[in-house]
Design a protein around this motif. Sequence first.
Motif, PDB file in Angstrom:
ATOM      1  N   HIS A  16      15.313   3.548 -13.453  1.00  0.00           N
ATOM      2  CA  HIS A  16      13.991   2.583 -13.533  1.00  0.00           C
ATOM      3  C   HIS A  16      12.881   2.825 -13.348  1.00  0.00           C
ATOM      4  O   HIS A  16      11.469   1.990 -13.259  1.00  0.00           O
ATOM      5  CB  HIS A  16      14.049   1.394 -13.094  1.00  0.00           C
ATOM      6  N   LEU A  17      12.687   4.066 -13.611  1.00  0.00           N
ATOM      7  CA  LEU A  17      11.312   5.051 -12.814  1.00  0.00           C
ATOM      8  C   LEU A  17      10.697   4.869 -14.222  1.00  0.00           C
ATOM      9  O   LEU A  17       8.993   4.841 -14.328  1.00  0.00           O
ATOM     10  CB  LEU A  17      11.126   6.595 -13.221  1.00  0.00           C
ATOM     11  N   ASN A  18      10.668   4.072 -15.360  1.00  0.00           N
ATOM     12  CA  ASN A  18       9.576   3.637 -16.599  1.00  0.00           C
ATOM     13  C   ASN A  18       8.938   2.620 -16.834  1.00  0.00           C
ATOM     14  O   ASN A  18       7.939   2.054 -17.278  1.00  0.00           O
ATOM     15  CB  ASN A  18      10.788   4.073 -18.395  1.00  0.00           C
ATOM     16  N   GLU A  19       9.911   1.749 -15.596  1.00  0.00           N
ATOM     17  CA  GLU A  19       9.226   0.087 -15.687  1.00  0.00           C
ATOM     18  C   GLU A  19       7.768   0.241 -15.100  1.00  0.00           C
ATOM     19  O   GLU A  19       7.634   1.241 -14.305  1.00  0.00           O
ATOM     20  CB  GLU A  19      10.460  -1.149 -14.925  1.00  0.00           C
ATOM     21  N   PRO A  20       7.202  -0.608 -14.808  1.00  0.00           N
ATOM     22  CA  PRO A  20       5.685  -1.001 -14.287  1.00  0.00           C
ATOM     23  C   PRO A  20       6.089  -0.954 -12.775  1.00  0.00           C
ATOM     24  O   PRO A  20       6.521  -1.796 -12.260  1.00  0.00           O
ATOM     25  CB  PRO A  20       4.727  -1.793 -14.541  1.00  0.00           C
ATOM     26  N   LEU A  21       4.811  -0.532 -12.098  1.00  0.00           N
ATOM     27  CA  LEU A  21       5.253  -0.059 -10.517  1.00  0.00           C
ATOM     28  C   LEU A  21       5.716  -2.033 -10.222  1.00  0.00           C
ATOM     29  O   LEU A  21       6.003  -1.544  -9.032  1.00  0.00           O
ATOM     30  CB  LEU A  21       3.465   0.858 -10.103  1.00  0.00           C
ATOM     31  N   LEU A  22       4.307  -2.506 -10.648  1.00  0.00           N
ATOM     32  CA  LEU A  22       4.331  -3.258  -9.932  1.00  0.00           C
ATOM     33  C   LEU A  22       5.757  -4.348  -9.655  1.00  0.00           C
ATOM     34  O   LEU A  22       5.951  -4.895  -8.907  1.00  0.00           O
ATOM     35  CB  LEU A  22       3.308  -4.994 -10.541  1.00  0.00           C
ATOM     36  N   ASP A  23       6.382  -4.205 -10.926  1.00  0.00           N
ATOM     37  CA  ASP A  23       7.420  -4.783 -10.886  1.00  0.00           C
ATOM     38  C   ASP A  23       9.323  -4.362  -9.778  1.00  0.00           C
ATOM     39  O   ASP A  23      10.208  -5.216  -9.431  1.00  0.00           O
ATOM     40  CB  ASP A  23       8.747  -4.690 -12.902  1.00  0.00           C
ATOM     41  N   ARG A  24       8.325  -2.614 -10.302  1.00  0.00           N
ATOM     42  CA  ARG A  24       9.440  -2.552  -9.456  1.00  0.00           C
ATOM     43  C   ARG A  24       9.375  -2.714  -7.897  1.00  0.00           C
ATOM     44  O   ARG A  24      10.073  -2.846  -7.186  1.00  0.00           O
ATOM     45  CB  ARG A  24       9.737  -0.546  -9.612  1.00  0.00           C
ATOM     46  N   TYR A  25       8.035  -2.280  -7.548  1.00  0.00           N
ATOM     47  CA  TYR A  25       7.732  -3.333  -5.745  1.00  0.00           C
ATOM     48  C   TYR A  25       8.371  -4.084  -5.653  1.00  0.00           C
ATOM     49  O   TYR A  25       8.873  -4.584  -4.466  1.00  0.00           O
ATOM     50  CB  TYR A  25       5.989  -2.711  -5.525  1.00  0.00           C
ATOM     51  N   ILE A  26       8.448  -5.167  -6.548  1.00  0.00           N
ATOM     52  CA  ILE A  26       8.473  -6.897  -6.454  1.00  0.00           C
ATOM     53  C   ILE A  26       9.698  -6.213  -6.795  1.00  0.00           C
ATOM     54  O   ILE A  26      10.614  -7.541  -5.357  1.00  0.00           O
ATOM     55  CB  ILE A  26       7.899  -7.771  -7.694  1.00  0.00           C
ATOM     56  N   LEU A  77      14.119  -8.919   1.177  1.00  0.00           N
ATOM     57  CA  LEU A  77      14.211 -10.090   1.666  1.00  0.00           C
ATOM     58  C   LEU A  77      15.325 -10.845   1.535  1.00  0.00           C
ATOM     59  O   LEU A  77      15.826 -11.711   2.888  1.00  0.00           O
ATOM     60  CB  LEU A  77      13.025 -10.913   0.980  1.00  0.00           C
ATOM     61  N   THR A  78      15.995 -11.269  -0.052  1.00  0.00           N
ATOM     62  CA  THR A  78      16.543 -11.030  -0.176  1.00  0.00           C
ATOM     63  C   THR A  78      18.534 -11.239   0.452  1.00  0.00           C
ATOM     64  O   THR A  78      19.384 -11.394   1.070  1.00  0.00           O
ATOM     65  CB  THR A  78      17.170 -12.078  -1.294  1.00  0.00           C
ATOM     66  N   GLU A  79      18.632  -9.750   0.034  1.00  0.00           N
ATOM     67  CA  GLU A  79      19.902  -9.123   0.937  1.00  0.00           C
ATOM     68  C   GLU A  79      19.837  -8.403   1.657  1.00  0.00           C
ATOM     69  O   GLU A  79      20.546  -7.852   2.052  1.00  0.00           O
ATOM     70  CB  GLU A  79      20.270  -8.301  -0.731  1.00  0.00           C
ATOM     71  N   ILE A 102       0.764  -1.369   0.067  1.00  0.00           N
ATOM     72  CA  ILE A 102      -0.212   0.066   0.016  1.00  0.00           C
ATOM     73  C   ILE A 102       1.099   0.919  -0.113  1.00  0.00           C
ATOM     74  O   ILE A 102       0.548   2.010  -0.400  1.00  0.00           O
ATOM     75  CB  ILE A 102      -0.878   0.197   1.446  1.00  0.00           C
ATOM     76  N   VAL A 103       1.986   1.297   0.909  1.00  0.00           N
ATOM     77  CA  VAL A 103       2.524   2.435   0.949  1.00  0.00           C
ATOM     78  C   VAL A 103       3.763   2.844  -0.212  1.00  0.00           C
ATOM     79  O   VAL A 103       3.450   3.568  -1.321  1.00  0.00           O
ATOM     80  CB  VAL A 103       4.063   1.721   1.913  1.00  0.00           C
ATOM     81  N   PHE A 104       3.373   1.705  -0.710  1.00  0.00           N
ATOM     82  CA  PHE A 104       4.356   1.689  -2.397  1.00  0.00           C
ATOM     83  C   PHE A 104       3.563   2.584  -2.742  1.00  0.00           C
ATOM     84  O   PHE A 104       4.029   3.447  -3.954  1.00  0.00           O
ATOM     85  CB  PHE A 104       5.406   0.241  -2.820  1.00  0.00           C
ATOM     86  N   PHE A 105       2.989   2.106  -3.861  1.00  0.00           N
ATOM     87  CA  PHE A 105       1.735   2.517  -4.742  1.00  0.00           C
ATOM     88  C   PHE A 105       1.288   4.053  -3.896  1.00  0.00           C
ATOM     89  O   PHE A 105       1.204   4.480  -5.314  1.00  0.00           O
ATOM     90  CB  PHE A 105       0.834   1.876  -4.806  1.00  0.00           C
ATOM     91  N   LEU A 106       0.792   4.044  -2.902  1.00  0.00           N
ATOM     92  CA  LEU A 106       0.438   5.289  -2.101  1.00  0.00           C
ATOM     93  C   LEU A 106       1.578   6.476  -2.912  1.00  0.00           C
ATOM     94  O   LEU A 106       1.301   7.387  -3.132  1.00  0.00           O
ATOM     95  CB  LEU A 106       0.422   5.403  -0.694  1.00  0.00           C
ATOM     96  N   ILE A 107       2.746   6.037  -2.166  1.00  0.00           N
ATOM     97  CA  ILE A 107       3.777   7.098  -2.413  1.00  0.00           C
ATOM     98  C   ILE A 107       3.946   7.802  -4.208  1.00  0.00           C
ATOM     99  O   ILE A 107       3.919   8.735  -4.395  1.00  0.00           O
ATOM    100  CB  ILE A 107       5.111   6.954  -2.244  1.00  0.00           C
ATOM    101  N   SER A 108       3.505   6.596  -5.240  1.00  0.00           N
ATOM    102  CA  SER A 108       3.571   7.205  -6.474  1.00  0.00           C
ATOM    103  C   SER A 108       2.594   7.810  -6.717  1.00  0.00           C
ATOM    104  O   SER A 108       2.676   7.318  -8.416  1.00  0.00           O
ATOM    105  CB  SER A 108       3.962   5.830  -7.724  1.00  0.00           C
ATOM    106  N   LEU A 109       1.621   7.577  -5.940  1.00  0.00           N
ATOM    107  CA  LEU A 109      -0.055   8.636  -6.722  1.00  0.00           C
ATOM    108  C   LEU A 109      -0.080  10.167  -6.811  1.00  0.00           C
ATOM    109  O   LEU A 109      -0.337  10.177  -8.225  1.00  0.00           O
ATOM    110  CB  LEU A 109      -0.750   8.068  -5.597  1.00  0.00           C
TER     111      LEU A 109
END
Lengths: 332, 564
Positions: free
Chosen positions: A62-72, A79-81, A22-29
């Motif tokens: 990477h601001l051109n990439e879809p939001l979901l991709d950036r979030y993932i 999580l990994t690093e 939610i936070v990630f998407f809100l900030i990009s709104l």
Amino acid sequence: MLGMIVFRTLSMFVTLAIISAIVFFLISLPPGDFAESVALSRSINGEPVTPEDIQIMRERLHLNEPLLDRYIWWIKGILTEGDFGMSFRYMTPVTDLIGERMGLTALLLVLTLFITYIIAIPVGVFSAIYQYSLPDYIVTFLGYLGLAIPNFLMALVLLYFSTVVLGIEGVGSVFSPEYQNAVWSFGKVIDLLLHLWVPAIVLGLAGTAGGIRVIRATMLDELNKLYVTAARARGVPERRVIWKYPVRIALNPVISTLGWNLRDLASGAPVVAIVLNLPDIGPLFFQALLDQDMFLAGTLVLFLTSLTVVGTFLSDLLLAWFDPRIRKGVVK
Amino acid sequence: MSTPPILSVRDLRVSFTGQKGQRIVAVDGVSFDLMPGEILGIVGESGSGKSVTGQAIMRLLPKNATVEHGQTLLYPGTQNEIDTSTLPPASRQATSLRGKAVSVVFQEPMAALSPVHTIGSQIIEAIRIHRKVSQRKARKIAIDLLTQVRINEPERRIDQYSFELSGGMRQRAMIAIALAGDPDILIADEPTTALDVTTQAHILQLLKEIQSERHMAVIFVSHDLGVIAQLADRVVSMYQGKVMETGTVKQVFEAPTNSYTQTLLAAVKGLDTPVRVHTENAVEHANDPILRVRNLHTEFTIPTGFMQKPKMFKAVNGVSLDIARGETLALVGESGSGKTTFGRSILRAINPTKGEITFHPSNGDTFDVTQASRAEMLPYRRWMQMIFQDPFASLSPRMTVRNIIAEPYRAMIGEDGLEEALKEITERCRINPEWLSRYPHAFSGGQRQRIGIARALITRPELVVCDEAVSALDVTIQADVLELLMDLQQDLGLTYLFITHDMSVVRHISDRVAVLLKGELVEIGSADAVLNAPQNDYTKRLLAAVPHADPEQRMFDKGRLAIG
């Protein structure tokens, strides 16, 4: 009991995951992105920025990439690093940027909570026992004031008071000059605590006032209960009656609101930090939101929300430990 | 009288300051003596000042109470003589007398025990306040005390919390706490009122035994003349803060001189006599049941821990019975027997788990209550109504009496004919038309219960479930309300399912009696048969436990207690 802890721990992580999204998407709104805000500030400074420059910056970040991709991609890094991403503005890893500041914020919050309860509990109990006496009226009045005065105003008043009236230097920074760049030592810790009391009082004011009112109200309910009379009837001295029986119950709402209280403090903290010029995460957070510095802002919001989630979890555990009715599942 | 009293209350007057600053006199010139080793019963209805007198002796009066004059003398005439009414409540002197000279056992053991401390913590505390002993020694004494009050497994119970014990066990624990300081005087303030009748008998017996073993003086405060008759040596009867009569239990019960005491005793004796004006009805309609219940089960799930299978609690477990048109069927049982759940299930206030309920209103319909949807249920609800126990909790404080009474009529019939129905039912329930514009708080318990009855009857129901409808009322008011209910039954041709734990009420009004135990029907039959020649063991025990308001029939004196 163990099942409950496991369940709550799991649900805590789920909650945090949902919040992070939610936070990630809100900030990009809001319209625009980091590249545009950089371009804007440069052109204000008289540096011309071409649309190509903006485009290049977007690609690099990477601001051109879809939001979901950036979030993932962001979550995967965490999580990994343990990598929370780069801050666009500072071009440094977010973790490096906020490491020490986060510690200061956490210390400030804990100290504030401590001061809040150290004051609120005895004052609330006292005010309930002497209901409708002069001291009770004074405390209740001060409580109203404490709830009503905005944090930043109180911060300014205290700043003025301590520097102009008392002539204390350096309130509004965290260390005295001699410790500013010193390595950590006992003296430095003491120095830190001596400086932190102003923000702690400012931050804790509303919480303390609220706490006093909650404790006073619960105490007034509990004082009339039969088990209190029964304790007196078996010859328990008055002071012991008060502290062993009704206070024990009156602490329940205090413990169960620990999590919210932490959240209120955390959301009030940036304003106070900006006014008092504290090098904690407050000013950084504020700037990151203005800039749409995604990863920095996202990480900070995540930190603040996990404070609430963890705080609530801890307060539930504490409550179960404290109240046998909850521990044994008689009351939910 | 050669021996001096151990406590002498002289011309005691206690008043309360109301919220508007007005004075309310609760105890008005009360005097009595308590002799060493005797049980003094103080009897009276609510508002008689009997509990306040006890509180004054212990200096445990609420903040807004003042002792205006009079004395509460402990050990009068000895060198230890002390007037507790002059001591500041929190003073060391007052504190040291509490629990040691005078102890108290309260009505509600659940409320009197701390919800967050173990039983042991509270007993040990009481022991160590009055005796200089170590924690370990005090724990031993505490276990010993728990054994004395016949709590089984005292080593385990001592570390349990009040909510883990049964009602009777809680009261035993309270008694153990009261005994911890080895008091000379024990004030028992309605100690068995909140308990089931069989539990009550056990607690009364325990109190009696402890009293004679320790030769302790006991003030036994109760509204229940039966309990007083069973236990007391002497009796003080109180009304509106004044002592009406003092005498030995025999004098007071057999030849009361005071008119109030006479009224009180007459109300109790009246209850014990059956009226059964309409027995013919029941017999006549025996083959014409208004409600037929077959194999009814109602279960509740008890929430357990996370991911665990929820437990099922069988509140009603396979009950079958018929309710004949026009009869009063009393449904008796102790708390947890499922009697309230049964009453609510047949009205579909709770959904039964399985079984059949068929309702036969006088218009010839046959209505399947268990299968009906909510919408199908609605037109039949006007014929099946309920009267509740608590006249305070069951009326909304924010509605006028008019709206309270009219509510079911509006919901089930509409506005048509509402005024006439309202007028008629208020007249029948002896409700003054002036009451209608006021709110429930303006009325007494008995008046409120009449409002509740009017609300239940305004839609002209045929079957009325009365759930402990008079249990919360004082005995003289109880008699009035029962009389009203029976008049209404006669006039309106009502059928009552009368749920109660009170055997004298059962004797007074019922045609037939059904006995529930743990959700199962153990006995059903005519009132005469069940009450006078019970077949089932549990029914026998239940009846044997009822304290009779007759000092000649004492249950505890010879150590016999037929209830096992």
